[in-house]
Design an enzyme around this catalytic site. Structure first.
Site, short mmCIF file in Angstrom:
data_model
loop_
_atom_site.label_atom_id
_atom_site.label_comp_id
_atom_site.label_asym_id
_atom_site.label_seq_id
_atom_site.Cartn_x
_atom_site.Cartn_y
_atom_site.Cartn_z
N ARG A 180 39.07 48.98 41.25
CA ARG A 180 40.45 49.40 41.49
C ARG A 180 40.55 50.92 41.68
O ARG A 180 41.22 51.39 42.60
CB ARG A 180 41.32 48.96 40.31
CG ARG A 180 42.75 49.48 40.34
CD ARG A 180 43.51 49.02 41.55
NE ARG A 180 44.93 49.34 41.43
CZ ARG A 180 45.81 49.23 42.41
NH1 ARG A 180 45.42 48.82 43.60
NH2 ARG A 180 47.08 49.52 42.22
N ASP A 206 56.32 47.80 44.44
CA ASP A 206 54.91 47.91 44.77
C ASP A 206 54.29 46.53 44.53
O ASP A 206 54.80 45.74 43.71
CB ASP A 206 54.27 48.96 43.87
CG ASP A 206 52.76 48.96 43.96
OD1 ASP A 206 52.24 49.20 45.06
OD2 ASP A 206 52.12 48.69 42.93
N ALA A 207 53.19 46.26 45.19
CA ALA A 207 52.57 44.93 45.05
C ALA A 207 51.47 44.90 43.99
O ALA A 207 51.58 44.20 42.97
CB ALA A 207 52.00 44.48 46.40
N TYR A 208 50.41 45.67 44.21
CA TYR A 208 49.19 45.53 43.40
C TYR A 208 49.30 46.30 42.08
O TYR A 208 49.45 47.52 42.06
CB TYR A 208 47.98 45.99 44.21
CG TYR A 208 47.78 45.12 45.42
CD1 TYR A 208 47.40 43.78 45.28
CD2 TYR A 208 48.03 45.60 46.70
CE1 TYR A 208 47.26 42.96 46.38
CE2 TYR A 208 47.88 44.78 47.81
CZ TYR A 208 47.50 43.46 47.65
OH TYR A 208 47.36 42.63 48.74
N SER A 255 53.97 48.38 50.09
CA SER A 255 52.62 48.38 49.56
C SER A 255 51.61 49.04 50.49
O SER A 255 51.78 49.06 51.71
CB SER A 255 52.18 46.93 49.30
OG SER A 255 50.82 46.86 48.91
N ASN A 256 50.53 49.55 49.87
CA ASN A 256 49.37 50.00 50.62
C ASN A 256 48.63 48.84 51.30
O ASN A 256 47.83 49.06 52.20
CB ASN A 256 48.38 50.70 49.69
CG ASN A 256 48.74 52.15 49.41
OD1 ASN A 256 49.51 52.77 50.14
ND2 ASN A 256 48.18 52.71 48.35
#
Length: 220
Positions: A40, A9-11, A116-117
């Site tokens: 967030r 995942d990125a964030y 990722s989203n």
């Protein structure tokens, strides 16, 4: 045990989502931490609601909408900071251990990817800013399937592209709900519990819980 692909995942996992607000902490004032947490939280909430409604909008739009809401909730924060905060979000800091961990896994012959989203443009900017573009093999964005995690179609982007069974993929995320979705899909899952949060979704538990990504480079 080694895996054919390590997918991240990125964030919140590779990139610090609160770095944008920290860069402008003095200007935002004493509500900075709460402001960042709300930004967030709403960003994620909007992704889930839109998935349920079948009304996709890319993650950058949701990021901007969530920021607008945070300004409304915290009138102490100057709305003139909107552009600087959004600009900062394109260049979030990665966590200190990230480059070495990804490089170590790649040197062992594994594919390294992001799932990722985030929109393709957001992810490209973050990856390049952190100089991870020379390490990461592929960046998968939900934009391809026009829905957000935890929809199975998102995780299937990896297995279909790589022609792998889910069990051949190690998936790492700091988001417990993301880990639940990836576990149900069949990935080996590693929850990066940076904030030492209590476990939830216990019927879809992770294979492993780590306080950071650092131990991954030792092949666990």
């Amino acid at each position: 045990m080694s895996y054919a692909a390590y997918v991240f995942d990125a964030y919140g996992t590779l990139f610090d989502v609160h770095a944008a607000v920290r860069r402008h902490a003095e200007a935002i004032g004493p509500d900075g931490q709460a402001f960042s947490e709300l930004w967030r939280a709403k960003q994620l909430e909007y992704s889930w609601v839109r998935s349920l409604m079948g009304a996709y909008a890319d993650f950058w739009q949701l990021t901007e909408q969530a920021l607008d809401y945070a300004f409304e909730r915290f009138p102490s924060a100057d709305p003139k900071l909107k552009k600087p905060l959004l600009d900062a979000y394109w260049k979030l800091d990665c966590y200190p251990e990230v480059p070495a961990v990804l490089r170590g896994l790649k040197e062992r012959g594994a594919r390294i990817a992001i799932l990722s989203n985030g929109s393709p443009a957001m992810l490209a900017s973050a990856v390049k800013n952190a100089a991870l573009d020379i390490i990461i093999d592929d960046v998968f964005s939900v934009d391809t399937v026009r829905t957000f995690k935890t929809a199975p179609a998102v995780y299937d982007l990896v297995t279909t592209t790589y022609r792998l069974y889910p069990r051949a993929v190690s998936f790492q995320s700091s988001n417990r709900w993301d880990i639940a979705g990836a576990t149900r899909f069949g990935f080996r899952t590693v929850w990066i519990n940076r904030a030492d949060m209590p476990d939830e979704y216990k019927d879809h538990g992770p294979s492993l819980i780590l306080p950071s990504l650092e131990s991954l480079q030792f092949g666990i």
